[in-house]
Design an enzyme around this catalytic site. Structure first.
Site, PDB file in Angstrom:
ATOM      1  CB  SER A 112      -1.411   4.202  12.511  1.00  0.00           C
ATOM      2  OG  SER A 112      -0.726   4.484  13.938  1.00  0.00           O
ATOM      3  N   PRO A 113      -1.538   0.484  13.236  1.00  0.00           N
ATOM      4  CG  PRO A 113      -0.833  -1.776  12.471  1.00  0.00           C
ATOM      5  CD  PRO A 113      -0.956  -0.462  12.045  1.00  0.00           C
ATOM      6  NE  ARG A 160       6.726   6.475  12.151  1.00  0.00           N
ATOM      7  CZ  ARG A 160       6.158   5.515  11.410  1.00  0.00           C
ATOM      8  NH1 ARG A 160       4.906   5.348  11.940  1.00  0.00           N
ATOM      9  NH2 ARG A 160       6.793   4.831  10.652  1.00  0.00           N
ATOM     10  N   GLY A 164       4.563  -0.605   8.315  1.00  0.00           N
ATOM     11  CA  GLY A 164       5.676  -0.109   7.602  1.00  0.00           C
ATOM     12  C   GLY A 164       6.925  -0.542   8.406  1.00  0.00           C
ATOM     13  CB  SER A 177      -8.272   6.665   3.444  1.00  0.00           C
ATOM     14  OG  SER A 177      -7.339   6.690   4.391  1.00  0.00           O
ATOM     15  CG  ASP A 233      -1.840   1.238   1.305  1.00  0.00           C
ATOM     16  OD1 ASP A 233      -3.015   1.105   0.613  1.00  0.00           O
ATOM     17  OD2 ASP A 233      -1.305   2.147   1.938  1.00  0.00           O
ATOM     18  CB  ALA A 255      -0.477   3.976  18.810  1.00  0.00           C
ATOM     19  CE1 TYR A 260       0.861   8.394   2.445  1.00  0.00           C
ATOM     20  CE2 TYR A 260       1.371   6.125   1.907  1.00  0.00           C
ATOM     21  CZ  TYR A 260       0.538   7.145   2.516  1.00  0.00           C
ATOM     22  OH  TYR A 260      -0.594   6.489   3.006  1.00  0.00           O
TER      23      TYR A 260
END
Length: 336
Positions: A206-207, A228, A285, A152, A49, A209, A54
């Site tokens: 973002s599973p 991050r 990711g 989305s 995906d 978070a 991006y």
């Protein structure tokens, strides 16, 4: 790897899907990004995906190069359209017919493919009639440039309206891509029930978070170097809502649960979202190949009802559940 049907369609996707939002073309060098994609393929991930926004197209280009030479029929490639791209002119944004028709061609060129399996509206465009948007998507499908359509961060009402128009136009709206994690559960009361009814499933981003659920951020402690939260290229802004001491303390309560299951905290977080039967895939990711190999171990994990209760008790009242947050976080004006 386990595979799940996407919505009420015959398309199967890997329940761990590789996403390259904050990595390819920005956070990591291209050769490392390619190594991550190769690692994903090696562990059985077939679904990838991305989005045109991006790194302003660079992420699509890196992904296309990394997948070059793979059997196209054995892959599921997803991308998205909405946010400003290219030189960011006055029509280089939104879900107008002009932007959609030009954007799909740019995405296909960068991805080095004749079609994408899923083309997604990256947000809802309040400035373009929905009929115009869905007609453009229908034409993209009929031209063979996309096989299915998704959205989305749309509200339940927006999904209902889009799904009805899609049916009338003879195309399939099969997916929703919202943020969803143990800490951010705003889709559960409205978006998920509407999606079940209409034949959509969730591809959740973002599973973990934004990495908070990995447990690497400790309350009152300095940010880990290279994390991050310390990234000034966009990662820090996305993670801020979770960087409170009460949230970070609650997250540490999950460690004994993960240890009991012989899972890392990251694996527990990914496995948790996959317990929802309306979730087709968790978007994950990576900035290093070993992260891919670790995260994929969440595939096929079953969490018992007792474990789910322990997780709820561990997190307590730091969980965000208000369904109004989907609309609250939507763009209030067309981005420029």
């Amino acid at each position: 790897m386990e595979f799940r049907y996407l919505g009420r369609s015959g398309l199967k996707i890997s329940e761990i899907t590789y996403g390259n939002w904050l990595t390819h073309g920005s956070q990591v060098e291209n050769d490392v990004a390619t190594e991550c994609v190769r690692a994903a393929l090696d562990v059985g991930i077939t679904t990838f995906d991305t989005a045109d926004v991006y790194a302003n197209g660079a992420a699509e280009s890196v992904l296309g190069e990394a997948l070059k030479g793979e059997r196209r029929a054995g892959l599921e490639i997803f991308t998205k359209v909405y946010w400003p791209t290219g030189p960011k002119g006055h029509n280089d944004v939104g879900l107008s017919r002009k932007h959609i028709m030009e954007s799909i061609d740019g995405s296909l060129r960068r991805l080095q493919t004749d079609y994408v399996d899923l083309y997604q509206a990256h947000r809802y465009d309040t400035f373009t009639p929905l009929e115009e948007t869905m007609q453009a998507f229908a034409d993209v499908v009929r031209q063979g440039k996309a096989l299915y359509i998704g959205v989305s961060e749309w509200t339940a009402d927006q999904i209902r309206a889009g799904a009805q128009l899609a049916r009338e136009l003879g195309i399939q709206l099969i997916s929703s891509q919202p943020q969803y994690s143990m800490l951010w559960r705003v889709i559960e009361d409205e978006v998920v029930p509407a999606s079940r009814e209409l034949g959509l499933s969730q591809i959740v981003w973002s599973p973990m978070a934004q990495g908070v659920l990995s447990g690497k951020y400790l309350p009152g402690q300095p940010l880990p170097e290279g994390s991050r939260a310390a990234d000034d290229k966009g990662g820090a802004g996305a993670i801020q809502r979770f960087m409170r001491d009460d949230v970070l303390s609650a997250v540490q309560n999950l460690k004994p649960i993960a240890d009991d299951l012989d899972l890392s905290m990251a694996q527990l977080a990914i496995a948790w979202v996959l317990q929802n039967d309306n979730v087709a895939a968790a978007l994950v990711g990576a900035s290093r190949p070993d992260q891919v190999r670790g995260n994929v171990k969440a595939a096929g994990v079953t969490l018992t009802a007792d474990v789910l209760t322990r997780i709820d008790e561990a997190l307590g009242d730091v969980v965000v559940r208000d369904p109004a947050q989907t609309a609250a976080n939507a763009p209030k004006k067309r981005p420029a």
